[in-house]
Scaffold this motif. Structure first.
Motif, mmCIF file in Angstrom:
data_model
loop_
_atom_site.group_PDB
_atom_site.id
_atom_site.type_symbol
_atom_site.label_atom_id
_atom_site.label_comp_id
_atom_site.label_asym_id
_atom_site.label_seq_id
_atom_site.Cartn_x
_atom_site.Cartn_y
_atom_site.Cartn_z
ATOM 1 N N ARG A 84 7.314 11.572 -2.431
ATOM 2 C CA ARG A 84 7.501 10.651 -3.045
ATOM 3 C C ARG A 84 7.987 11.015 -4.715
ATOM 4 O O ARG A 84 9.008 10.384 -5.091
ATOM 5 C CB ARG A 84 6.424 9.521 -3.266
ATOM 6 N N CYS A 100 7.220 -1.962 -2.145
ATOM 7 C CA CYS A 100 8.177 -1.221 -1.240
ATOM 8 C C CYS A 100 7.249 -0.927 0.237
ATOM 9 O O CYS A 100 5.864 -1.045 0.040
ATOM 10 C CB CYS A 100 8.673 0.151 -1.637
ATOM 11 N N CYS A 159 4.231 1.679 -0.087
ATOM 12 C CA CYS A 159 3.174 1.139 -0.932
ATOM 13 C C CYS A 159 2.196 -0.028 -0.303
ATOM 14 O O CYS A 159 1.185 0.148 -0.109
ATOM 15 C CB CYS A 159 3.692 0.312 -2.480
ATOM 16 N N CYS A 185 5.221 0.980 -7.430
ATOM 17 C CA CYS A 185 5.798 2.468 -7.856
ATOM 18 C C CYS A 185 7.059 2.265 -8.473
ATOM 19 O O CYS A 185 7.638 3.484 -8.875
ATOM 20 C CB CYS A 185 5.988 3.228 -6.492
ATOM 21 N N CYS A 237 9.542 -2.491 -6.602
ATOM 22 C CA CYS A 237 8.177 -2.510 -6.317
ATOM 23 C C CYS A 237 7.370 -2.463 -7.371
ATOM 24 O O CYS A 237 7.530 -1.937 -8.275
ATOM 25 C CB CYS A 237 8.142 -1.138 -5.431
HETATM 26 ZN ZN LIG Z 1 6.252 1.357 -4.066
#
Ligand SMILES: [Zn+2]
Length: 141
Positions: free
Chosen positions: A124, A60, A63, A25, A22
């Motif tokens: 997360r 992802c 996100c 992130c 991603c």
């Molecule tokens: Zn992400």
């Protein structure tokens, strides 16, 4: 968000360019078991963004859902309207820093993106800590 058809070749380009992580992130696609990463329109189609390589980023599922069609939000430090981090024109580590397992925005764009995409929620961060301990989370982008 993605609604336009993205060819297999274009998706492959987006995945490989992102090193299968991603671009917001850094979550590796290889550990996204339930929902695969998606090709995100950095500038959403509703704002005139094209379905082309320079406007796509690998994101992802979480996100991408939090980003939605947004281009900007308020910097939590200053409340100034601030564009979101753009993986095509900006360098991740200039805007976001990994502190332990926490992602911390270090510029206006970084702070705004961390907050809007909820990169620093306890859920997360715990997931990221587990991935780090297993060697499955990149320490450097
Ligand atoms: Zn992400």
């Amino acid at each position: 968000m993605s609604s336009a058809h993205i060819s297999l070749a274009l998706r492959r380009l987006v995945e490989e360019r992102a090193a299968f992580r991603c671009e917001y992130c850094l979550l590796p696609a290889s550990v996204a078991f339930l929902r695969p990463h998606e090709a995100d329109h950095i500038v959403a189609e509703k704002h005139g963004g094209a379905t082309e390589a320079k406007n796509l980023a690998l994101a992802c599922w979480r996100c991408n859902r939090h980003k939605g069609t947004d281009l900007a939000s308020l910097d939590p430090a200053t409340s100034d309207l601030t564009r979101l981090f753009n993986p095509r024109t900006q360098v991740w580590h200039v805007h976001v820093r990994l502190e332990g397992a926490q992602l911390v925005g270090i510029t206006a764009e970084g702070r705004t993106t961390v907050r809007l995409l909820r990169l620093d929620t306890p859920e997360r961060t715990i997931e990221r800590q587990r991935l780090i301990s297993l060697g499955h989370y990149p320490q450097t982008p």
